[in-house]
Structure formats: structure tokens, C-alpha cells
Design a protein around this motif. Structure first.
Motif, PDB file in Angstrom:
ATOM      1  N   MET A   1    -112.776 -24.806  27.451  1.00 24.25           N
ATOM      2  CA  MET A   1    -114.054 -24.990  28.115  1.00 24.25           C
ATOM      3  C   MET A   1    -113.830 -25.672  29.454  1.00 24.25           C
ATOM      4  SD  MET A   1    -117.481 -26.898  26.734  1.00 24.25           S
ATOM      5  CE  MET A   1    -117.235 -26.152  25.130  1.00 24.25           C
ATOM      6  N   ARG A   2    -114.196 -25.015  30.529  1.00 21.53           N
ATOM      7  CA  ARG A   2    -113.957 -25.549  31.871  1.00 21.53           C
ATOM      8  C   ARG A   2    -115.003 -26.621  32.175  1.00 21.53           C
ATOM      9  NH1 ARG A   2    -114.799 -20.108  34.836  1.00 21.53           N
ATOM     10  NH2 ARG A   2    -116.528 -20.229  33.372  1.00 21.53           N
ATOM     11  N   THR A   3    -114.524 -27.855  32.347  1.00 20.13           N
ATOM     12  CA  THR A   3    -115.426 -29.005  32.395  1.00 20.13           C
ATOM     13  C   THR A   3    -115.112 -29.896  33.585  1.00 20.13           C
ATOM     14  OG1 THR A   3    -115.476 -28.980  29.977  1.00 20.13           O
ATOM     15  CG2 THR A   3    -116.287 -30.969  31.053  1.00 20.13           C
ATOM     16  N   ALA A   4    -116.152 -30.448  34.204  1.00 21.88           N
ATOM     17  CA  ALA A   4    -115.990 -31.430  35.279  1.00 21.88           C
ATOM     18  C   ALA A   4    -116.683 -32.725  34.882  1.00 21.88           C
ATOM     19  CB  ALA A   4    -116.580 -30.900  36.578  1.00 21.88           C
ATOM     20  N   LEU A   5    -116.000 -33.848  35.092  1.00 17.12           N
ATOM     21  CA  LEU A   5    -116.570 -35.176  34.892  1.00 17.12           C
ATOM     22  C   LEU A   5    -116.705 -35.820  36.267  1.00 17.12           C
ATOM     23  CD1 LEU A   5    -114.405 -36.492  31.881  1.00 17.12           C
ATOM     24  CD2 LEU A   5    -116.381 -34.953  31.846  1.00 17.12           C
ATOM     25  N   ARG A  17    -113.617 -38.757  28.604  1.00 13.73           N
ATOM     26  CA  ARG A  17    -112.546 -37.749  28.493  1.00 13.73           C
ATOM     27  C   ARG A  17    -111.803 -37.890  27.174  1.00 13.73           C
ATOM     28  NH1 ARG A  17    -108.540 -36.370  33.500  1.00 13.73           N
ATOM     29  NH2 ARG A  17    -107.719 -34.398  32.698  1.00 13.73           N
ATOM     30  N   SER A  18    -111.548 -39.109  26.765  1.00 15.38           N
ATOM     31  CA  SER A  18    -110.836 -39.360  25.514  1.00 15.38           C
ATOM     32  C   SER A  18    -111.631 -38.852  24.318  1.00 15.38           C
ATOM     33  CB  SER A  18    -110.562 -40.858  25.371  1.00 15.38           C
ATOM     34  OG  SER A  18    -109.944 -41.129  24.138  1.00 15.38           O
ATOM     35  N   ILE A  19    -112.931 -39.106  24.303  1.00 14.15           N
ATOM     36  CA  ILE A  19    -113.763 -38.663  23.174  1.00 14.15           C
ATOM     37  C   ILE A  19    -113.853 -37.140  23.137  1.00 14.15           C
ATOM     38  CG2 ILE A  19    -116.103 -38.668  22.227  1.00 14.15           C
ATOM     39  CD1 ILE A  19    -116.405 -41.516  23.311  1.00 14.15           C
ATOM     40  N   LEU A  20    -114.010 -36.507  24.303  1.00 11.52           N
ATOM     41  CA  LEU A  20    -114.115 -35.050  24.352  1.00 11.52           C
ATOM     42  C   LEU A  20    -112.849 -34.369  23.852  1.00 11.52           C
ATOM     43  CD1 LEU A  20    -115.899 -34.526  27.797  1.00 11.52           C
ATOM     44  CD2 LEU A  20    -116.914 -34.307  25.524  1.00 11.52           C
ATOM     45  N   THR A  21    -111.696 -34.838  24.330  1.00 10.38           N
ATOM     46  CA  THR A  21    -110.442 -34.179  23.935  1.00 10.38           C
ATOM     47  C   THR A  21    -110.060 -34.500  22.494  1.00 10.38           C
ATOM     48  OG1 THR A  21    -109.164 -36.002  24.926  1.00 10.38           O
ATOM     49  CG2 THR A  21    -109.541 -34.051  26.275  1.00 10.38           C
ATOM     50  N   TYR A  27    -114.966 -28.811  19.331  1.00 16.43           N
ATOM     51  CA  TYR A  27    -115.836 -28.486  20.454  1.00 16.43           C
ATOM     52  C   TYR A  27    -115.186 -27.600  21.511  1.00 16.43           C
ATOM     53  CZ  TYR A  27    -118.291 -32.515  18.498  1.00 16.43           C
ATOM     54  OH  TYR A  27    -118.928 -33.387  17.665  1.00 16.43           O
ATOM     55  N   GLY A  28    -113.863 -27.487  21.538  1.00 23.34           N
ATOM     56  CA  GLY A  28    -113.201 -26.602  22.484  1.00 23.34           C
ATOM     57  C   GLY A  28    -112.757 -27.239  23.782  1.00 23.34           C
ATOM     58  N   PHE A  29    -112.779 -28.583  23.888  1.00 26.26           N
ATOM     59  CA  PHE A  29    -112.318 -29.248  25.104  1.00 26.26           C
ATOM     60  C   PHE A  29    -110.805 -29.437  25.054  1.00 26.26           C
ATOM     61  CE2 PHE A  29    -116.695 -30.722  24.676  1.00 26.26           C
ATOM     62  CZ  PHE A  29    -117.181 -30.499  25.955  1.00 26.26           C
ATOM     63  N   THR A  30    -110.121 -29.109  26.142  1.00 29.27           N
ATOM     64  CA  THR A  30    -108.703 -29.425  26.274  1.00 29.27           C
ATOM     65  C   THR A  30    -108.510 -30.222  27.555  1.00 29.27           C
ATOM     66  OG1 THR A  30    -108.206 -27.387  27.476  1.00 29.27           O
ATOM     67  CG2 THR A  30    -108.014 -27.311  25.073  1.00 29.27           C
ATOM     68  N   ASP A  31    -107.556 -31.124  27.535  1.00 30.54           N
ATOM     69  CA  ASP A  31    -107.348 -32.017  28.669  1.00 30.54           C
ATOM     70  C   ASP A  31    -107.069 -31.241  29.958  1.00 30.54           C
ATOM     71  OD1 ASP A  31    -107.148 -34.943  29.293  1.00 30.54           O
ATOM     72  OD2 ASP A  31    -105.210 -34.295  30.082  1.00 30.54           O
ATOM     73  N   MET A 117    -123.273 -32.677  21.484  1.00 31.06           N
ATOM     74  CA  MET A 117    -122.646 -31.378  21.279  1.00 31.06           C
ATOM     75  C   MET A 117    -123.388 -30.532  20.257  1.00 31.06           C
ATOM     76  SD  MET A 117    -120.410 -31.119  23.518  1.00 31.06           S
ATOM     77  CE  MET A 117    -119.890 -29.499  22.952  1.00 31.06           C
ATOM     78  N   ARG A 118    -124.015 -31.156  19.288  1.00 27.63           N
ATOM     79  CA  ARG A 118    -124.824 -30.393  18.327  1.00 27.63           C
ATOM     80  C   ARG A 118    -125.985 -29.700  19.040  1.00 27.63           C
ATOM     81  NH1 ARG A 118    -123.688 -34.802  14.783  1.00 27.63           N
ATOM     82  NH2 ARG A 118    -125.633 -35.867  15.343  1.00 27.63           N
ATOM     83  N   VAL A 119    -126.503 -30.337  20.079  1.00 22.32           N
ATOM     84  CA  VAL A 119    -127.596 -29.759  20.853  1.00 22.32           C
ATOM     85  C   VAL A 119    -127.079 -28.656  21.792  1.00 22.32           C
ATOM     86  CG1 VAL A 119    -129.346 -30.228  22.612  1.00 22.32           C
ATOM     87  CG2 VAL A 119    -128.978 -31.855  20.745  1.00 22.32           C
ATOM     88  N   LEU A 120    -125.955 -28.914  22.446  1.00 23.23           N
ATOM     89  CA  LEU A 120    -125.475 -28.020  23.501  1.00 23.23           C
ATOM     90  C   LEU A 120    -124.624 -26.854  23.014  1.00 23.23           C
ATOM     91  CD1 LEU A 120    -124.371 -30.484  26.338  1.00 23.23           C
ATOM     92  CD2 LEU A 120    -126.518 -29.253  26.121  1.00 23.23           C
ATOM     93  N   LEU A 121    -123.957 -27.028  21.868  1.00 18.13           N
ATOM     94  CA  LEU A 121    -122.921 -26.074  21.481  1.00 18.13           C
ATOM     95  C   LEU A 121    -123.396 -24.621  21.376  1.00 18.13           C
ATOM     96  CD1 LEU A 121    -119.938 -26.362  21.106  1.00 18.13           C
ATOM     97  CD2 LEU A 121    -120.273 -26.568  18.642  1.00 18.13           C
ATOM     98  N   PRO A 122    -124.580 -24.342  20.814  1.00 20.83           N
ATOM     99  CA  PRO A 122    -124.994 -22.923  20.762  1.00 20.83           C
ATOM    100  C   PRO A 122    -125.043 -22.262  22.135  1.00 20.83           C
ATOM    101  CG  PRO A 122    -126.354 -24.252  19.299  1.00 20.83           C
ATOM    102  CD  PRO A 122    -125.532 -25.222  20.112  1.00 20.83           C
TER     103      PRO A 122
END
Length: 235
Positions: A1-5, A17-21, A27-31, A117-122
Motif C-alpha cells: 500500500m503506497r502511503t505518505a506520512l 510508522r511502527s504501528i502500521l508496519t 493491513y498491507g503496509f510495508t516499510d 483501519m476497520r473503517v478504511l479497509l474496504p
């Protein structure tokens, strides 16, 4: 998942970042797919349409706020998902304007990120598992059975029976599709979605649609292994 913080507080960035990865399997986040920016200005210098699936914007940044940054984002990309990170949820009206989908309150915890993430994931799943073509159309990857290139055009064979034609050379088609692990190039100018392969036989991929897609001798071993790996992952 292409993500910007986007946040000017290093500790907050590090924590999120630590919680997401840590939840990447769920959830599909990679560092490697998370980019970090210390200001809205820095982010916008690098931003372009369809670069990210999800953007986290801190509201209370110096100079350009998260709200101002989101307004500029929406001028460039009207589909990317935006989450505001903040210590207060007092900016509801502004969030409607830029179509932000969530307020993630600080300090971050595994619990409140999981709730988000439960809200956003779909919605994220629908966006992440799709491609955007140069003509502006977006097509879900799971609707593509296989794609072939002829000259300057790509022909996407879809599960509804349609063939979608778009101006796209083979190299660009390969870059767009083969970043998904279900797609593989099996023959010159042809890319197959392994999700729709029933079997390999007599130098062909036998598709669920009944089509037979040839496999080049040079790629036979690679395709066979990729198909076996895909079946294993799908178990």
C-alpha cells in the motif's frame, strides 16, 4: 500500500510508522512503501496524481497546515484517501471539503489505528487492488483475465466478456500490471492473471474463460513456478 506520512513531529511519525508496519500482514503496509515528509511543502514538491493510496496529514503543522495541504492534494488527485492526524477533532467542516475519511487522534495506539483501519479497509482494498490507466480510467485487477499488447495499444480481456482497448505500449503495461503478484508475462506481449488460470497444458495456460494463452519455451519454467507459488499462497 503506497502511503505518505506528513508531519513535522519526528516522534509522531516514528510511532505511527511502527504501528502500521507491525500490522502489515493484516493491513498491507510495508516499510518500503511508506514515505515520510516533514512538511506540507516538502510533500507537495514530490506529489503527483496516483502516487499514493493513502495520505496521513497532520493538521497542526507550521507554515502550511494539513488542511491547506489537503486542498492542494485534491487539485491534483481526487481519488487518494486522506486521513487527518491531530490532537483535536475540531476541523470537521474542513474535512468534508477535502473529503478526508478519518480523524486519527494522537497519541497513536494500536487500538485506535486498528479502529481506523476497520473503517478504511474496504475502500482501501478496492483502490489498492486496481490500476489506473493513462486514459484516466481505473480498473479492478480482479476483473482482468489477461492482457495483450499490439503495437501502441493494450487489450484487457475482462471477466465480464468485454475487451478494454487503451493506448498503452507493452513496457508500460508490464510496469502497471506486474507489480501485482498475481500477474505474470507468459509470452511476448501477453500478461496473464494467475487468478484465472485453471491449468498448464501443452505449452498453454488454460483459462477459466476457456481461452488458451500460449507460454513461451523461454518462460515455461518461470511461469510454472509462479503458478505453483500462487496456488500455494491461495490455499
Amino acid at each position: 500500500m503506497r502511503t505518505a506520512l506528513v508531519d513535522d513531529l519526528k516522534d509522531d511519525i516514528k510511532g505511527l510508522r511502527s504501528i502500521l508496519t507491525a500490522g502489515k500482514n493484516q493491513y498491507g503496509f510495508t516499510d518500503s512503501e511508506i514515505d515520510v515528509y516533514a512538511s506540507g511543502e516538502e510533500f507537495l514538491e514530490d506529489f503527483e496524481n496516483d502516487k499514493y493510496d493513502l495520505i496521513f496529514l497532520d493538521i497542526f503543522m507550521e507554515d502550511m497546515t494539513g488542511i491547506d495541504t489537503a486542498r492542494r492534494v485534491r487539485e491534483i488527485d481526487d481519488k487518494v484517501h486522506i486521513v487527518f492526524t491531530t490532537t483535536s477533532n475540531d476541523f470537521a467542516s474542513e474535512s468534508y471539503e477535502v473529503r478526508a475519511e478519518y480523524y486519527l487522534l494522537k497519541p497513536y495506539t494500536e487500538e485506535n489505528v486498528a479502529k481506523m483501519m476497520r473503517v478504511l479497509l474496504p475502500a482501501l482494498t478496492r483502490t489498492v487492488n486496481s490500476i489506473q490507466l493513462p486514459d484516466g480510467s481505473r480498473i479492478p485487477t480482479d476483473s482482468i483475465i489477461y492482457a495483450e499488447s499490439r503495437g501502441h495499444y493494450a487489450y484487457l480481456h475482462l471477466k465480464n466478456g468485454r475487451v478494454y482497448k487503451t493506448r498503452l505500449n507493452y513496457s508500460d503495461m508490464e510496469n502497471i500490471l506486474c507489480r501485482f503478484d498475481s500477474f505474470i508475462s507468459c509470452f511476448k506481449g501477453v500478461i496473464v492473471n494467475l487468478e484465472y488460470v485453471d491449468d498448464l497444458a501443452d505449452g498453454n495456460m488454460i483459462m477459466r474463460s476457456g481461452d488458451r494463452v500460449p507460454v513461451s519455451r523461454r518462460k515455461a519454467a518461470e511461469v510454472k513456478q509462479a503458478f505453483a507459488d500462487y496456488l500455494f499462497r491461495s490455499m
